[in-house]
Design a protein around this motif. Sequence first.
Motif, short mmCIF file in Angstrom:
data_model
loop_
_atom_site.label_atom_id
_atom_site.label_comp_id
_atom_site.label_asym_id
_atom_site.label_seq_id
_atom_site.Cartn_x
_atom_site.Cartn_y
_atom_site.Cartn_z
N SER A 41 0.83 -1.21 0.00
CA SER A 41 0.00 0.00 0.00
C SER A 41 0.87 1.25 0.00
CB SER A 41 -0.94 0.01 1.21
OG SER A 41 -0.22 0.17 2.43
N GLN A 42 1.99 1.20 0.69
CA GLN A 42 2.91 2.34 0.70
C GLN A 42 3.55 2.53 -0.68
OE1 GLN A 42 3.55 4.53 3.38
NE2 GLN A 42 1.79 3.48 4.25
N LEU A 43 3.92 1.43 -1.32
CA LEU A 43 4.56 1.51 -2.64
C LEU A 43 3.57 1.88 -3.74
CD1 LEU A 43 7.61 0.98 -3.37
CD2 LEU A 43 6.92 0.37 -1.06
N ASP A 44 2.26 1.70 -3.49
CA ASP A 44 1.26 2.12 -4.48
C ASP A 44 1.38 3.61 -4.79
OD1 ASP A 44 0.20 -0.40 -4.79
OD2 ASP A 44 -1.51 -0.07 -3.44
N ARG A 45 1.85 4.38 -3.83
CA ARG A 45 1.95 5.82 -4.03
C ARG A 45 3.03 6.18 -5.04
NH1 ARG A 45 1.31 9.29 1.39
NH2 ARG A 45 0.70 10.76 -0.24
N PHE A 46 3.89 5.21 -5.35
CA PHE A 46 4.97 5.47 -6.30
C PHE A 46 4.67 4.91 -7.68
CE2 PHE A 46 6.83 5.36 -2.04
CZ PHE A 46 7.43 6.60 -2.00
N LEU A 47 3.43 4.48 -7.90
CA LEU A 47 3.05 3.98 -9.22
C LEU A 47 2.85 5.12 -10.21
CD1 LEU A 47 0.55 1.14 -8.21
CD2 LEU A 47 2.89 0.88 -9.08
#
Length: 433
Positions: free
Chosen positions: A412-418
Amino acid sequence: MNMPAPRTKLPPSQHPFADVIHRLEAGGAMLPDTPENLMQIIGLYKAYAVPMDFYWRDLLYIGEQVFLNPLPIFKYFISDEYMKRHNHYAGDDADLRIWRGTAEAHPELIEFMEKGELNQKLPRAFHHLWHDRINMEFAEECMRAMLWHRGMYVPVNQFDPYLDSDEYKANADRAIKAYFRKNPVMAGLYKLFPDMFMEQCRQASYYANLGLFWEVMAPVFFEMSDLYDEGKIATVPQAMDFLVNGIFAIAGRPIYHHVYIDGECFEIIPKSKGFTWLYEAALPYVEAVFYRTSPFRGTKSYNAQAKQVPDDQKDFHYGVLYADKFPVGTAGIPPTFLAQDMLHFLPPYLVEYYKQHCRGEDDMLVQLAVSFQRSMYCVTSAVIQALRCALLYPLDDTNPNHLMANRRFFESQLDRFLRPESRIREIQSQDYR
């Protein structure tokens, strides 16, 4: 260097950034663990900490002394009292000694403020007008980002809702009236436009908030630099772990706003409110500055018809984790001011590194911006790991359900870097320069 998928009962992640997820699950950072990356981030922490040692002092000076001065011409001309003010996390009398160095302003900062780039002791006003100084404009831009992106992490963050409370307004009212009791014109304007003055008071409270936040970060970065020089921080995960431990060590540091008027202290936000460094300063700072901020003047059109700026604040993506390095060097861009400040305090090993890889000296500000971006990805990794520690389970937990909960959190945290603007793809490669 990518870490292998963790040896657990979990199948490999199917996330687009699966390699980064696995690295986080193995105790690493979003930034690959290479000697070159470590050198860049530690060198930037040192170069950042010296101007930051001025930023936090001047932010508190403005919040506590300048306050609502309608013509704050000398707000960057910090008093000797604030230059000699002891950092609560350095020196022999520290509340918690993070850095082994001095509690007063850093020696390199003092030397630069006396002589500047010109390397001559001239009147301070001359250095200032020549723009030969520490650039507070970057610090104020960070403060304004926190003020503008209000409501972050509420209800965990209680600082921001308090700014709209009757108690805050009453405290502010007493301070504003005391500040203008010898100025009938401004006192009259306050009666006519109370909301305008109250909003300026809220801004002063955010000056104090950010100053108290950076008072902690400066000694953290100084100590990391010293440990690296001593060979005691040898990997990126070790650097990140130091940050995580630091976050927990000072998480409860009070966040408050006191104003001093004619020797009297007005507690606009008292320490007794219990606002803390982690929830009321650090998390809102990371969200506002690392992720959101706002388009810098001249880089995007604010015309609604142009649709170059998102309709919703939550969709803002102009922070350091998304920033395009190439506008750095453009006049008036806040990160340019920071890069110029850091340029004066680079450790020798980083200067040599840039000489090898820069396209001439004029390119050094751009290279600084890239290294700074890498270093802030490491800080963000520490924040993510700290949140995981606080909210979820240890990385070596043997329960597969717990490990899956950790993975969902990381994903969920890495979704912000998509987003295509994200620089997480670029920082995986040393060729990103």
